[in-house]
Structures are given as structure tokens and as C-alpha cells.
Design a protein around this motif. Structure first.
Motif, PDB file in Angstrom:
ATOM      1  N   ALA C 206     -13.606  15.838  16.641  1.00  0.00           N
ATOM      2  CA  ALA C 206     -14.591  16.909  16.463  1.00  0.00           C
ATOM      3  C   ALA C 206     -15.445  17.066  17.710  1.00  0.00           C
ATOM      4  N   ARG C 209     -13.430  18.886  20.307  1.00  0.00           N
ATOM      5  CA  ARG C 209     -13.233  20.301  19.998  1.00  0.00           C
ATOM      6  C   ARG C 209     -14.235  21.176  20.725  1.00  0.00           C
ATOM      7  N   ARG C 210     -15.465  20.675  20.789  1.00  0.00           N
ATOM      8  CA  ARG C 210     -16.522  21.495  21.343  1.00  0.00           C
ATOM      9  C   ARG C 210     -16.495  21.535  22.861  1.00  0.00           C
ATOM     10  N   THR C 212     -13.408  21.446  24.799  1.00  0.00           N
ATOM     11  CA  THR C 212     -12.116  21.701  25.421  1.00  0.00           C
ATOM     12  C   THR C 212     -11.604  23.100  25.126  1.00  0.00           C
ATOM     13  N   GLN C 213     -10.568  23.464  25.853  1.00  0.00           N
ATOM     14  CA  GLN C 213     -10.025  24.812  25.774  1.00  0.00           C
ATOM     15  C   GLN C 213      -8.574  24.827  25.335  1.00  0.00           C
ATOM     16  N   MET C 218      -7.875  18.682  23.976  1.00  0.00           N
ATOM     17  CA  MET C 218      -8.640  18.148  22.857  1.00  0.00           C
ATOM     18  C   MET C 218      -8.113  16.779  22.445  1.00  0.00           C
TER      19      MET C 218
END
Ligand code: ATP
Ligand code: ATP
Ligand code: MG
Ligand code: MG
Ligand code: ZN
Lengths: 247, 281, 265, 247, 265
Positions: C206, C209-210, C212-213, C218
């Protein structure tokens, strides 16, 4: 390439598709038209192998490579995914991707996140993906919904040209009769059963077709000319106006 | 097990009551300044949900002697102890001749004498100059004496009715004193109670019979005591009170608590005796 | 504060924790994408049922635990075929039912005096060399399978329908993923505890997630964040003298909170 | 009714809307057109109050009753919900519902589950719901995507008639230029900024419009007649062809 | 088998359980719709942190537990504003972090004689008349609020964007729902145990989903199924000698399995 024999499908006891028979030939472009709720998407799912028919058979080479554009797709935000990465899952070669993106007019969104795309952009990306797989059969469920006018014209032409480019057959659902009629080999007019099936010119003069789509459409579109010998009736129980009963 | 002579000799036990008894032995042998005794589970903490800390593992590794009950009781120690040489580990349950049913062995002074002897034997190897074995037998004699005194005290009390226990853990305390356990509500800590069990307990219990529960189980046991209409007597099975300074005091405290059970029973029976007798600690 | 002796004590846990975090990163990404956060919990409870049955039937307990996990995974697999209930609801049903079964098992086996719950708890600090071997061997195999099937697994996570039309065996892949998760969780559960493994699956993924692209980034970042959390948590547990497992979890949670700041700009 | 002043919006540092100014009057029907990714949906969300602008102000009566049809809506299957119940949340009166359902040609799907509707059916239901709220402003983001041809004609006429029926203003996004142009009071051609704004006839002759939508569209649609003095270029960096730069 | 004496012992639990099941039905439907199956779990763990802090700061423990729940609920509320992580992931993060905090709290509170975990568990069999009053009073208030705000709550559950445009205060309603859930769970947790209340939220609602056609029917049927499970489970506990809470959960699970047959036709 694909042959459907007496295919039936019902949900919760309600018949959606009733004894559908047709054959899609190699390199044929076939357009499925019909009112909302006619069962077009259901038929497309059956052909794509996403659902199984209740009765009847669908003959298809199990190794057939299909490119599919669904009618609805919502990308979840929990996976970060760029357009370019999404497309590279279909074709790892960057040059191929770039040329298809160029053709579809979305070269500039390669670095956007899939879940933040606008409606038309997503639709183009899905189409790009389907093409990149170099399919033997393209199954497109309203591929150009939400695509802007310039795009519609160009992309329908592009789809028509794919037959020679990729050597593939195309089965497409569309409501854009005025754009599609010019580019398709055969038209299937569906409304629970196959109302009529044939070349676009003959279908567009078929009384069933006129009954389904009505005079006003024909007037507004001003694409085809034909005779009207009856009042158009708004979608609803068009089926019974077809003159036979379904159960 | 690096045991450099510079470092003080330490004995690590799994539970506080074991530490109390071992400390008693060390004091008796006059080794208090050379030998330190500590417990892995600190006083007042649950033995059921223990997770080892690095500091505890450290002291476990550097301990001269490790004392524990056994893997059945202390699963979380099994691996760490398995990595030690077996010579300087004392397993309480392994000392018993008969197969162990109730692993709360430290509640029995008789069993505890065996543990003290076993620890003393190991300690004697490390400190041959100190008279550890003699100290052990003196201490054990005192424990036996205390047990006899307790037995006499309870023989004088109206204990025929027996007691109800919450968690099946008091076998070693009750049996030597000749007290019956009429029913237990749960047998292992995580167990939950069925209506059936509750009804059986209720049907077997006598009026005024009390329900014994550990301090730790107090929140669970309290409502059942109310439901059954039994006075709740809370015992401190793990010596969680910091005021308990020795194993003998621990036993005495348990005995006193247990005695209140029967005194209040006689009081309720209305047999004339005043409930305000010695309620001492 | 941290001397050679302490280092010696935490060396094995450190290596083990890092191994588990490394495999938990990519797997945890799938857990986040497929909304299966509570698979670990469910598996732990199913193991409980397994142990109860194992004690009852007198079969090997590890085998029985594995069996319990297999049954629950297969049930989930079947239940997921219908679409009217979300994954978390299905997991909730399975998890609570198996916990209830386990508790009933406890009470039926009470006279045998087995404490079923103790079978669920491992402790990172007590791993030994053979555990390490198992973690790394099991982890390697799982990682290899994950890498080998990465593309179809990813497609399946993006959209099952698209994947199915493209000829990917979606059902089998879903099963594979579940088996991989189950194996990693089961392996780790007995060694480092349920809390630690489930937290290492969810929280680093989680957090990643914030930041990466792409899905690969991720997965890799999640593995790295997990490793950082293991190192940080273990050192915190030495310095502050708190239990190791919860220390690592809190360290991971702190990293997650930090990642929140990034988007709040 | 609604006034936007210098409204800007950007996502992740990319400008989507750049200094948008316009006013929507009472009972005005205004159509937003523009290529994919132009920011139409973003603008609509700002007006509906779903997003906040980065700069600029949106003046709007806070008690304004809005009927909204989003571009994308996927109904989850975890809630059982019939079409009739969904609509009754907007208007509890059964007779009202029946008449609107009739108007929209979906009387027969009142008992269907929301999550099993076909694309066009869902779109009609959403429109029905927006109308049933008796809004003062209808905000429709491609309301007729996926609706069949007969439906498109009828429903665009219906939307146009709502102004008198409900006494409301309409702000609509659409790509169906050939159908919309006849029914709208003003057209805003959007492409990150407002390219041109005015009556349909004037917009359709505006050089910016022609640049954006191109000759071929105009040809294919055969609805308006105008002069072409430049080549159409496929959507892509149309922006620069608008003759000014955005940052 | 069931005599007067038994009735006396099971009467209060029966009434209490039925009350809880009745309110858990509608609330549980929202839990299923909003994918918050693990809210109960998270709340239980947050209570643990509350207790640890309460012991530490020397404040009233019940107050501290409530405080813990409030903090976690508010965090979830805030976290849900971003859309890149699903509800189950957020719940997983919060739940595991608070469990870790609780465990660290336990290990630091060496001198305090508390078994934090014991505060979490109630048992249906021990409810007394005043508990009953609390359940029914609290339940009534929650139910009244739920009914009063039913329409906007439903709209919010269907689609937050649509609801927001229609002038519904979506954020406030989300908070209200969370508070209602938290109150009901917290009330029940101490009286009947975490397992029972979370299971009564999820399982009957999931069962009802498969049998109903409208949200109201689902809510009502869920309440009825919960009541049936309570009655069945309690009788099983009398006859089969299984613990009451797990018995009820298994009874609900059995009803769920039965409901699966319906769709499989
Ligand atoms: N899973 C399902 N369960 C029940 N009914 C369904 C399901 N899927 C589709 N239907 C119903 O079957 C009918 C046909 O649906 P389908 O999606 O095939 O229509 P369509 O021809 O694609 O329409 P549109 O042009 O609106 O996309 C619709 O009336 C729809 O409500
Ligand atoms: N949440 C978001 N984060 C980042 N970019 C976004 C987001 N939402 C939209 N965008 C981008 O903003 C641009 C405008 O999007 P918008 O949906 O407003 O386009 P549109 O004009 O409605 O297009 P269409 O005709 O395809 O619906 C698109 O390029 C899209 O990728
Ligand atoms: Mg369709
Ligand atoms: Mg849009
Ligand atoms: Zn016909």
C-alpha cells in the motif's frame, strides 16, 4: 471462421438470445446493430468465449487469436499502470506500439495512468491494445463510444483497413449506422433473434430494419433512401412487430 | 552460551513463581550477590500471549541455568531453549515421574521441592564451594512443613463442599489440601463455554460454593460468577503482585485466599461463626 | 547499545525477515490489487480448524494445517466465481466461520489439553538456520513462479474478462496466485507469526502504491519497503526493547504514513 | 444561473482547463463539444461540484437542484437494486416514474436489476433519474452514449423539450454534433480553453471549430455547409492549431 | 432436554442475541455494500490500543477504548477520501498497525496487572438484565437513525458522486454510518465478543444478498437470518455442548451455504 448454430441464452428465465445462426467468414467485416437491450453484447460475449450458451453450439478454432474491446471497462486505481505499460502487455515492441498509437491519435497519452484516462481516450487505448495483439478476429463492442467526431470517422476507416493490414475478420457492435454502413461487408440486425442479415444496402431497405430503426432515423441520417410504408415505433416491444413470437 | 567469569551467573525462569522459588534457594545458599534470578514473563503480564523481546532472548542465551515448565505450557520458548545445551536446562514437567495432566506444577509445594533439588544440583556444579545442596534440603524441609501446616488448617475448615474453578488449573493446589473441585468452566484458556457446560456447573454446585479464578481471568470470570450466583474468589496464580517476595509467601497468600472461600461459606450457612476472623496478608 | 552479542542474536531474524519481506512485496501487491487483504487472517483461522481436526483424527498437525488452508482456498476460489459478493465479504465469511469451527474444536478437544492457538504463533526472534533455509528455498520457488507467470497474472489482475478472451487461463492463474499466497503465508506464519506476515503483505504494498507509476515498480518498491521495515523494526526492538514482530509492523506503518504526506502536497 | 470566472484545473501538474469563462443562463441549453481529453468531463464535474477548481471561481446558487448523468457509472452487484427502486429514490410517485420511463422507452425494464442492465438501458435509466428529480439544471455528460439510433433522435428531442416541461437549463457534453446542433441554444467548443462559444450556426462556421473537427466530419455529416480552407488534422496536438499556446 | 432451568439460563442470551442480530442485519448490509467487512476486527484492535493507553495514562478504560475506536474510525474516514487504495487495504493497514501498537503496549506495561485481551472478549452467555437494556436502547437509537437517514445512506452506497451532486452530505453520512457501526460493534463486543458481532454483521447480510431483489428486503432478511442463527446456535449450544458464540456463527454459515444452493440451480 466462426459458426453459430441455434445459439440460445437466457438470464433468470428471460430469453435474451433466441436461436441465433450465422457464420463469420475469413476477413469479413460484420456489424451487429439493434436496439438497446437487443442482446448484442451478450452475443459478443458468447463469441468471445466469456459466457457459455444455454443451447446451440459455437464453432471456433480454440487457438483463434482474438482482440477484444468490451463495452464497459473500469480501471481500478489500486494498480499503477501507464498506458504504455498496458499496451506493452499486448506487444512488447516499442516501434509497433508507437505506430498504432499514432494511428489512433493517442501518442501523447503514453505516460498517463490508465485509471485517469478520459472516456474517449480509454476507448482508443483499448482499441490500440486489441489491434496490437495482431488478432485473427477483432471483436469490438461499441468500440468508438465516447470517441470524438473526428476520431469516429478516422477510426471506422482504420478498422475497415485492418482487414488488409492484419488479415483479420472484424465483428463489431455499433449504433453509428451512418458511419458504419459504408465500411462493412455484412450487417446483422439483432433483436433477440436475427431480424435480418445481409449486405448493408439490402439490410437498409429491409422492412424489418426500417421497422426497428424507424423513419425519423433514416430521415435524420439522410444516408440511405428507401420507402416507408409504416409508422416507426419507438423501441419497446419491437419484437412483436417483427411478426413472429419468441418464447 | 558464553559464560565469561566476569559476568554474574544468572538463572532465567519462564514464570515469576519459579523465579521466586529459585531466588529462595539462592538466598538460602547465600549466593544472592553472585547469582541473579529473573523471569522471562514479567510479573503482571499474561503468560498466554507472550512474544519474546531481544533483551529476553539475550538473557536467555547468556543464562547459566534456564528453568521452565515445558513446551506444553510455554510453546514460545521451545525453540529458543532447544538451541541450548540440555545440561543447563531444567524442565519442570520433565522432573515428574507420573504423566502430567495439569501443567500448573508450581502450585504444588511437593513438586516444587523436586524442582529446587534439580536446580540445586546444577548450581552446585557452578559453585562447588557453596553448600547449595544442603541449602536445598533445608529449604525443601521448610516447604514440606508449610504444606503440613496448610493441610491442618484446611482440615479444620468445612471444605467438604469443594469449589468451582473457572479455568482448570488448580489441581496441584487443591488436591494436597483435600479440597474437591466440583466443576470447572474451561479447561484451556481460549475455550469458550457452552450452555451445556454452564448448566452442568450450575446443577453440580452447592449453595455458597465459590468460584476460583486467576486475576488475569477476572474480566471473563466475573460475569459467570454473577450468573451462577457464586462468590468469586480471585487467586494470584502467577505471583503477579510485586509485594510477593518469596515462594513461601506466594503459597501462604494462595492459602489465605482459598480459606476465605470456606469462611464466607460457613458465614452464609449461618453456623454462628463470625466471618471477621484472620483475613491476613 | 548494539553489541556483537546482540547482533549475533538478531542476525538470523534479520536475514529471515528480509527474505520474507522480499517475497511479500510482489505477492502483497497482488493482495492489494485483488482486494484480498484478509487472506492471511482467513488462512490462519483455517489452520486452526486443521489443527483441531488433526488432533482429533490423529494425523500429522502440519499436514492437517496445510489441508485446512487448501480447503479454505478452494472454497474461496469457487465462491469468487459468482460476482454478487465482493472478495472481502467472502473472506470475512470464510474467516469467521473457520474461527468459529476452531473454537468449537478447542472446546471439544479441551480434555486433551491442547492449546490450538499456540500452533499459530511463531516468533521472528526464534528462527533458526533450518527455518532460514526453508524460507529462502520456498521463497525462491514462489518468486520464480511469480516472475514466470508475471505477465498473465498481471493481465488477470487488470481485467479478468480481457485476460480470458486473450486465452489466458484465468481460473488456473487465480488458483496459482492463491496457492502462492497460501504457501508463503503458511511458511511464514509458523516462523514469524500471523500478524507479521499479513502486515508485511499489505502495508509495504500500500505504501508503494502511492509512490510508483507501474506495477513492477510497485512490487519492487514494496519489497524494498518491507526490507527497510524489517531492519528498522528489528533495530527499534533492540533499542526500545519491544517485541520484534510488532516493532516491524509499526515501522512499516510509519513508512505508510510518510507516504501519505507525498500526495497531500 | 452559473458563472465561471477564470477557472483553471490541473492534474499532476498538467493543465486540463485553462482560464475558462462562461455563463449559463436560465432555461438555456448549452452543449459542450471538443475532442477527447479536452477537459469536458472535468469542467462538468467542476460545475456539478464534484471537484474544486485550482483557481478561479464558480458562482452557483448552493440550493440549485441538479440532475446529473455521469460519463461512467458502474453499478456494483453487491446491492440488489431494481430499476424501479433506484428511480423511486429520486421520485417516490409511481405515476411520475411511469410517465418518464415511457418517454424514455424503458417501461419494460422496471423490474430488472440495475447491475444487469445493458449499456444503453443504464444510460436511459440514469437520464430518467436525472429528469425525475425535477432539476433546475441538468448536467449531462455524454448522456446518450450507447443509446441506439432511434433513441438518440427521440431523446435529444426530449432533452430539448425538458426546458419547457421542467423549466430548467441544460448543460450537455456530446459528440453527436449532427443531432445536437439542431437542439441547442449555444455551443461551447472546448479544448483545454474555450475555443469558441456562440450559437450553433456561428460556431459551426468558426475557423477554430473547423480546425478542431475537420473537413471530413463536415463532409460525412453533411449537415452544415461551410468553406474549408485548410486540411483537417487528426486529434493529437490540435491545441497548437488553435493558434495559441497553453501552459 | 430443555427444562425451565435451561430456559432461565438461555433466556437472557437469547433475547440479547436476537436484539443484536436485528440491528446487525441492516448495518451489516451496509458493511457488505461498502466492503467494510473488517471494520469490526479493526475496531477490536483499536480498542486494544485504547486499553493500553488508558492503563498508561490512568484514565477510565471504557473511555479509552471508545477513544481508540474514534481515532481509528476518523483515520479510516480521512484515508477513504483518496481513491487509490481500496477499503479492505485501508482496514488491513489500520487493523494490523493497531494490533501491533496494542502488543507493544502490553509489553511495555509490565507493572500493570492487565491482560489487555481479556477486555475484548465478552460472552453471550453472561449478559445480564442491564446489558440487555443497553443493547436494546442503543440498538433502538441506532436503528432509528438508520431508518431516518436511510434514503441518503442508500444513495451514498449506490454512488457517492451521484449522491454528492444531489446535495447529499456524503462525507457526513459516511461518518454517521461509521459511528453507527462503531457504536453497535463496541456495545456488542464487550457483551457478546468480537467474533460473534462481526460474523453477525457479515454472514446474514451476505446470505440475504443472494435471496433478495431490493436493498430493503436484503436488510430485513439479513436481520431475520441473524435471529434464526441466534436461536439455532443457542439451541445447538444446549444440545450439542458447543460454545454459544461459535455455535451461532456456524449456524449462520450453514444458512449461507444453503443460500448458495439457490443460485446453483
Ligand atoms: N447478467 C445479466 N443478468 C440478467 N440480465 C442481463 C444480464 N446481462 C444482460 N442482461 C439483460 O439482457 C438484455 C441484453 O443485454 P445486452 O447487454 O446484450 O444488450 P445490448 O444489445 O448490448 O444493448 P446496448 O445497446 O444497450 O449495449 C438486457 O435487457 C439486459 O438487461
Ligand atoms: N484524476 C485525473 N488524474 C489525472 N489526469 C486526469 C484525471 N482526470 C482526467 N485526467 C486527464 O484530463 C484530461 C481531460 O479529461 P476529461 O475526462 O475531462 O476529458 P473529456 O473532454 O471528457 O474527454 P472525453 O471526450 O474522452 O470524455 C484527459 O487527458 C485525462 O487523461
Ligand atoms: Mg451492449
Ligand atoms: Mg468525458
Ligand atoms: Zn424479426
Amino acid at each position: 471462421m466462426i459458426t453459430l448454430t441455434d445459439v440460445c441464452k437466457s438470464y433468470d428465465g428471460r430469453t435474451i438470445l433466441d436461436r441465433i445462426n450465422f457464420t463469420l467468414g475469413e476477413r469479413e467485416i460484420c456489424t451487429l446493430i439493434g436496439p438497446n437491450g437487443a442482446g448484442k453484447s451478450t452475443l459478443v460475449k458468447l463469441i468471445a468465449g466469456l459466457e457459455l450458451p444455454d443451447a446451440g453450439t459455437i464453432q471456433r478454432d480454440p487457438r483463434l487469436r482474438i482482440g477484444y474491446v468490451p463495452q464497459k471497462l473500469r480501471m481500478e486505481a489500486s494498480m499503477p499502470l501507464k498506458v504504455s505499460r498496458f499496451l506493452s502487455l499486448a506487444d512488447p515492441l516499442k516501434v509497433n506500439r508507437a505506430s498504432v498509437l499514432e494511428q489512433l491519435g493517442i501518442l501523447h497519452i503514453g505516460n498517463s495512468q490508465m485509471h485517469s484516462l478520459s472516456g474517449g481516450e480509454l476507448q482508443r487505448v483499448l482499441l490500440a491494445r486489441a489491434i496490437l495483439r495482431k488478432p485473427q478476429l477483432l471483436v469490438l463492442d461499441e468500440p468508438l463510444q465516447g470517441v470524438d467526431v473526428a476520431g469516429q470517422v478516422t477510426l471506422y476507416r482504420l478498422i475497415a483497413s485492418l482487414r488488409t493490414q492484419l488479415n483479420c475478420a472484424v465483428l463489431m457492435v455499433s449504433h453509428d449506422l451512418h458511419l458504419v454502413m459504408a465500411q462493412t461487408d455484412s450487417v446483422i440486425c439483432l433483436n433477440q433473434h436475427v431480424c435480418c442479415h445481409g449486405k448493408p444496402e439490402s439490410v437498409s431497405r429491409h422492412p424489418e430494419y426500417l421497422r426497428l430503426f424507424g423513419r425519423s432515423v433514416a430521415d435524420d441520417l439522410a444516408v440511405y433512401t428507401h420507402h416507408h410504408d409504416h409508422q416507426h415505433n419507438l423501441h419497446g416491444d419491437v419484437v412483436s412487430s417483427c411478426g413472429h413470437h419468441h418464447d | 552460551e558464553s559464560n565469561s567469569p566476569a559476568e554474574p551467573f544468572s538463572i532465567v525462569t519462564s514464570l515469576p513463581p519459579l523465579a521466586l522459588a529459585v531466588q529462595d534457594l539462592v538466598n538460602e545458599a547465600a549466593l544472592a550477590d553472585k547469582v541473579s534470578v529473573e523471569s522471562i514473563v514479567p510479573r503482571g503480564q499474561s503468560a498466554h500471549h507472550h512474544a519474546l523481546k531481544v533483551s529476553q532472548l539475550r538473557s536467555l542465551k547468556s543464562a547459566g541455568i534456564v528453568v521452565w515448565v515445558g513446551p506444553e505450557m510455554e510453546q514460545y520458548l521451545a525453540k529458543a531453549i532447544g538451541q541450548r545445551r540440555p545440561e543447563n536446562v531444567v524442565g519442570f514437567a520433565a522432573l515428574m515421574q507420573k504423566p502430567v495432566v495439569d501443567y500448573h506444577l508450581w502450585l504444588s509445594a511437593g513438586a516444587m521441592t523436586k524442582l529446587v533439588t534439580a536446580v540445586a544440583e546444577k548450581l552446585a556444579l557452578a559453585f562447588p564451594e557453596a553448600n547449595v545442596l544442603v541449602a536445598a534440603s533445608t529449604y525443601n524441609a521448610r516447604l514440606r512443613q508449610q504444606t503440613q501446616a496448610m493441610q491442618q488448617r484446611f482440615a479444620a475448615l468445612p471444605t467438604e463442599a469443594g469449589v468451582l474453578v473457572f479455568h482448570e488449573s488448580l489441581h496441584h493446589l487443591l488436591t494436597p489440601l483435600g479440597i474437591k473441585q466440583s466443576a470447572s468452566l474451561v479447561q484451556v484458556p481460549e475455550q469458550q463455554i457452552s450452555v451445556h457446560t454452564l448448566m452442568q456447573a450450575k446443577s453440580r454446585m452447592l449453595p455458597g460454593q465459590c468460584l476460583l479464578a486467576d486475576v488475569e481471568e477476572l474480566p471473563q470470570a466475573q460475569p459467570y460468577a454473577e450468573k451462577l450466583g457464586a462468590p468469586l474468589v480471585v487467586v494470584d496464580l502467577l505471583a503477579s503482585a510485586a509485594t510477593t517476595k518469596s515462594y513461601e509467601a506466594f503459597l501462604a497468600l494462595l492459602a489465605n485466599k482459598l480459606a476465605t472461600c470456606f469462611q464466607s461459606a460457613t458465614g452464609q450457612d449461618g453456623s454462628g461463626q463470625d466471618g471477621t476472623s484472620q483475613d491476613g496478608e | 547499545m548494539i553489541d556483537l552479542f546482540t547482533l549475533q542474536i538478531i542476525a538470523l531474524p534479520l536475514i529471515a525477515g528480509m527474505g520474507i519481506a522480499a517475497i511479500a512485496g510482489p505477492l502483497g501487491s497482488f493482495v492489494v490489487w485483488r482486494r484480498m487483504s484478509y487472506f492471511g487472517d482467513t488462512l490462519a483461522h483455517s489452520a486452526l480448524v486443521g489443527v483441531a481436526l488433526g488432533v482429533f483424527a490423529g494425523i500429522n498437525l502440519t499436514l492437517a494445517m496445510v489441508l485446512g488452508g487448501v480447503v479454505v482456498s478452494l472454497s474461496l476460489w469457487q465462491l469468487q466465481k459468482q460476482r454478487s459478493l465482493a472478495a472481502d465479504t467472502l473472506l470475512g465469511i470464510l474467516s469467521h466461520s473457520s474461527l468459529a469451527l476452531g473454537l468449537i474444536g478447542v472446546s471439544l478437544l479441551a480434555s486433551a489439553k491442547v492449546n490450538l492457538f499456540s500452533y499459530l504463533f511463531g516468533d521472528l526472534l526464534t528462527v533458526n538456520a533450518s527455518d532460514l533455509l526453508m524460507i529462502y528455498l520456498g521463497g525462491m520457488i514462489c518468486l520464480a513462479l511469480l516472475v514466470f507467470f508475471w505477465r498473465p497474472l498481471l493481465m488477470t489482475a487488470i481485467d479478468e474478462d480481457l485476460a480470458r478472451v486473450e486465452g489466458i487461463a484465468v481460473e488456473k492463474l487465480r488458483l496459482l496466485l492463491m496457492v502462492l499466497m497460501a504457501v508463503v503465508i503458511a511458511l511464514s506464519m509458523k516462523l514469524v507469526g500471523v500478524l507479521l506476515i499479513t502486515a508485511l503483505l499489505i502495508i509495504p504494498a500500500a505504501t508503494a502504491r502511492r509512490l510508483t507509476q507501474s506495477p513492477e515498480a510497485m512490487a519492487l518498491l514494496a519489497a524494498s519497503i518491507g526490507v527497510i521495515a524489517v531492519v528498522g523494526g528489528l533495530f527499534a526492538s533492540v533499542v526500545l526493547d519491544v517485541p520484534a514482530g510488532p516493532g516491524i509492523v509499526l515501522c512499516a506503518a510509519a513508512l505508510f504514513v510518510l507516504s501519505l504526506l507525498k500526495h497531500a502536497r
